[in-house]
Motif scaffolding. Structure first.
Motif, short mmCIF file in Angstrom:
data_model
loop_
_atom_site.label_atom_id
_atom_site.label_comp_id
_atom_site.label_asym_id
_atom_site.label_seq_id
_atom_site.Cartn_x
_atom_site.Cartn_y
_atom_site.Cartn_z
N ILE A 268 10.08 -4.60 23.34
CA ILE A 268 10.25 -5.54 22.09
C ILE A 268 8.96 -6.20 21.68
CG2 ILE A 268 11.44 -7.15 20.65
CD1 ILE A 268 13.81 -6.05 22.35
N ARG A 269 8.66 -6.87 22.85
CA ARG A 269 7.07 -7.51 22.67
C ARG A 269 6.25 -6.56 22.23
NH1 ARG A 269 7.62 -10.27 27.69
NH2 ARG A 269 8.60 -12.33 27.70
N GLU A 270 6.01 -5.52 22.71
CA GLU A 270 4.97 -4.38 22.35
C GLU A 270 5.13 -4.01 21.04
OE1 GLU A 270 1.72 -2.54 24.09
OE2 GLU A 270 3.03 -4.12 24.75
N ILE A 271 6.17 -3.73 20.62
CA ILE A 271 6.41 -3.26 19.14
C ILE A 271 5.71 -4.46 18.21
CG2 ILE A 271 8.35 -2.97 17.28
CD1 ILE A 271 10.02 -1.97 19.34
N PHE A 272 6.02 -5.73 18.63
CA PHE A 272 5.51 -6.70 17.58
C PHE A 272 4.04 -7.12 17.91
CE2 PHE A 272 10.21 -8.07 17.39
CZ PHE A 272 10.24 -7.88 16.00
N LEU A 273 3.51 -7.12 19.00
CA LEU A 273 2.31 -7.39 19.27
C LEU A 273 1.31 -6.60 19.44
CD1 LEU A 273 3.11 -9.92 22.25
CD2 LEU A 273 2.67 -10.61 19.78
N ASN A 274 1.72 -5.39 19.71
CA ASN A 274 0.71 -4.07 19.85
C ASN A 274 1.45 -2.90 18.94
OD1 ASN A 274 -1.61 -5.20 21.49
ND2 ASN A 274 0.15 -5.48 22.85
N PRO A 275 1.91 -3.23 17.80
CA PRO A 275 2.56 -1.83 17.09
C PRO A 275 1.51 -0.49 17.00
CG PRO A 275 1.82 -3.63 15.57
CD PRO A 275 1.63 -4.09 17.02
N GLN A 276 2.19 0.56 16.83
CA GLN A 276 1.69 1.66 16.12
C GLN A 276 1.12 1.29 14.92
OE1 GLN A 276 4.69 4.80 17.79
NE2 GLN A 276 2.63 5.75 18.56
N ILE A 277 -0.09 1.61 14.45
CA ILE A 277 -0.54 1.52 13.27
C ILE A 277 -1.57 2.58 12.77
CG2 ILE A 277 -0.42 -0.91 12.80
CD1 ILE A 277 -3.70 0.17 13.75
N GLN A 278 -1.78 2.78 11.46
CA GLN A 278 -2.64 3.89 10.96
C GLN A 278 -4.10 3.33 10.51
OE1 GLN A 278 -3.11 7.19 10.67
NE2 GLN A 278 -1.00 7.20 9.56
N GLU A 279 -4.74 3.42 11.46
CA GLU A 279 -6.19 2.55 11.55
C GLU A 279 -7.10 3.14 10.22
OE1 GLU A 279 -8.57 1.96 14.66
OE2 GLU A 279 -6.75 2.32 16.11
N TYR A 280 -6.92 4.17 9.62
CA TYR A 280 -7.52 4.87 8.51
C TYR A 280 -6.84 5.19 7.60
CZ TYR A 280 -10.61 5.34 12.60
OH TYR A 280 -11.24 5.35 13.83
N TYR A 281 -7.00 4.67 6.19
CA TYR A 281 -6.20 4.83 5.15
C TYR A 281 -6.88 4.44 3.90
CZ TYR A 281 -6.28 -0.41 6.42
OH TYR A 281 -6.55 -1.30 6.86
N ASP A 282 -6.70 5.06 2.67
CA ASP A 282 -7.19 5.18 1.47
C ASP A 282 -6.71 3.95 0.51
OD1 ASP A 282 -8.79 5.43 -0.75
OD2 ASP A 282 -8.30 7.49 -0.93
N THR A 283 -7.39 3.13 0.33
CA THR A 283 -6.86 2.24 -0.70
C THR A 283 -7.67 2.06 -2.00
OG1 THR A 283 -8.44 0.57 0.38
CG2 THR A 283 -6.24 0.65 1.19
N THR A 284 -8.09 3.23 -2.30
CA THR A 284 -8.83 3.53 -3.72
C THR A 284 -7.61 3.45 -4.92
OG1 THR A 284 -10.49 4.69 -2.49
CG2 THR A 284 -10.38 4.83 -4.94
N PHE A 285 -8.08 2.70 -5.63
CA PHE A 285 -7.20 2.76 -6.98
C PHE A 285 -7.81 4.06 -7.95
CE2 PHE A 285 -5.26 -0.96 -5.33
CZ PHE A 285 -4.31 -0.97 -6.02
N LYS A 286 -7.00 4.57 -8.65
CA LYS A 286 -7.66 5.60 -9.41
C LYS A 286 -7.08 5.39 -10.97
CE LYS A 286 -7.73 8.62 -5.55
NZ LYS A 286 -7.27 10.01 -4.72
N LYS A 287 -7.71 6.32 -11.85
CA LYS A 287 -7.01 6.38 -13.15
C LYS A 287 -5.84 6.94 -13.26
CE LYS A 287 -11.63 6.29 -15.48
NZ LYS A 287 -12.44 6.95 -16.35
N PRO A 288 -4.73 6.36 -14.00
CA PRO A 288 -3.44 6.95 -14.11
C PRO A 288 -3.70 8.36 -14.69
CG PRO A 288 -3.64 5.20 -15.78
CD PRO A 288 -4.85 5.03 -14.78
N LYS A 289 -2.63 9.24 -14.59
CA LYS A 289 -2.60 10.74 -15.05
C LYS A 289 -1.65 10.54 -16.35
CE LYS A 289 -3.70 12.78 -10.72
NZ LYS A 289 -3.54 13.54 -9.65
N LYS A 290 -2.09 10.06 -17.49
CA LYS A 290 -1.08 9.82 -18.41
C LYS A 290 0.02 10.68 -18.89
CE LYS A 290 -0.66 8.23 -23.29
NZ LYS A 290 -1.19 7.72 -24.40
N ASP A 291 -0.64 11.95 -19.06
CA ASP A 291 0.24 13.19 -19.45
C ASP A 291 1.34 13.42 -18.38
OD1 ASP A 291 -1.43 13.11 -21.89
OD2 ASP A 291 -2.52 14.99 -21.30
N GLU A 292 1.00 13.50 -17.33
CA GLU A 292 1.90 13.91 -15.98
C GLU A 292 2.79 12.62 -15.91
OE1 GLU A 292 0.21 15.51 -12.48
OE2 GLU A 292 -1.75 15.74 -13.80
#
Length: 328
Positions: A268-292
């Motif tokens: 349980i300690r390991e879950i909180f202190l050393n959790p599995q995480i996604q180190e690489y992720y895209d946080t880019t905001f893009k223009k909305p697709k209005k028609d879709e």
């Protein structure tokens, strides 16, 4: 639900205007569940389209997120991955609660008790695969980034805040503090209500409690988390006193009357202190697709066209003010 730490945290109130220019990681499951429980019809049933599909979550995501962007607040949604095996019991208990609430809801509805029907109906909300996938599709069409966690979404959201990719985590659960989120925003809402929006600082909490991060986690284990039941009769304040005196869970169990299954403490300690995480992720905001977006919300799910166009315009107007990538 998470650990019950309300009694030992000292949050500050915060207003929406103070979040101007801030990036927030949002515990997606937590927020979507809130939409499912609060956005309901008079009899307690969720909002649905003409084909019977639940749309409460789509309504909440679309109109709250577009308003946040218009206010210069940048939400990045973080979705849960595969839950740790230790969470299985908690998940089963939640399923049983929902079954019981469903039966009470139907009984209240049958006798015409609208107030009770609405109360129990809210407790039957479930994050189904369809609800989660439609939420992700909506975010994609809006141009709003989301991240899929390996395990707990709170762990991923906290990690992103620790890396300064976000200023705070939006979640009702105190578990975010155990995962190391520097700031947690609770009671997050755009409208006035009986609950004030509050922010909890991890460092301030540790300083006030005179604990290290690991000692805070150990206190949580004594209270009980989503991964263990804790010690019978031990609340948050008692847990803090015990950790102050005995330093860790093992010493508490060895030297006091309290007992619990200690075989999973390290895990349980390991879950909180050393959790599995996604180190690489895209946080880019893009223009909305209005028609879709219009096809998805108005065509597939019967949203009001005027209101939907207005929400899309909020995002587009913000995009037009500057280069979108630079703005975010």
């Amino acid at each position: 639900m998470g650990v019950k730490f309300k009694d030992i945290t000292n949050p500050d109130t915060i207003e929406m205007r103070e979040l101007d220019g801030k990036i927030l990681t949002v515990d997606a499951s937590n927020l979507i569940y809130k939409f499912l429980t609060t956005m309901r019809q008079g009899d307690g049933s969720p909002l649905r389209d003409l084909n019977g599909n639940i749309t409460s979550h789509l309504n909440g995501i679309m109109f709250q997120t577009s308003t946040l962007i218009d206010l210069n607040i940048k939400p990045i949604y973080v979705f849960d991955g595969k839950a740790p095996i230790l969470k299985k019991k908690t998940q089963q208990e939640r399923i049983e609660v929902k079954k019981e609430s469903e039966a009470k809801y139907l009984k209240a509805k049958e006798v015409g008790d609208t107030e009770k029907a609405r109360k129990y109906a809210a407790r039957t909300a479930q994050l189904t695969h369809e609800i989660l996938e439609s939420s992700k599709k909506l975010l994609e069409l809006m141009g709003v980034p989301y991240v899929e966690s390996i395990t707990e979404g709170e762990a991923q959201a906290a990690y992103m805040a620790k890396r300064s990719d976000a200023w705070a985590v939006v979640s009702q659960d105190y578990d975010c503090l155990l995962f190391g989120a520097p700031r947690v925003i609770r009671n997050f809402r755009l409208t006035k209500s009986n609950y004030e929006m509050e922010i909890i600082s991890l460092q301030k909490t540790l300083d006030e409690l005179k604990l290290t991060q690991q000692e805070l986690v150990d206190a949580a284990i004594l209270v009980g988390t989503d991964f263990n039941e804790g010690c019978y009769g031990v609340g948050a304040k008692t847990a803090i006193k015990l950790i102050h005196e005995y330093k860790n869970v093992e010493n508490v169990l060895k030297n006091t009357k309290y007992s619990m299954d200690d075989s999973n403490v390290d895990e349980i300690r390991e879950i909180f202190l050393n959790p599995q995480i996604q180190e690489y992720y895209d946080t880019t905001f893009k223009k909305p697709k209005k028609d879709e977006l219009m096809d998805f919300l108005c065509g597939d799910h019967d949203f009001d066209e005027v209101r939907t166009e207005h929400a899309i315009a909020k995002i587009q107007n913000k995009c037009a003010q500057t280069n979108l990538e630079q703005w975010f």
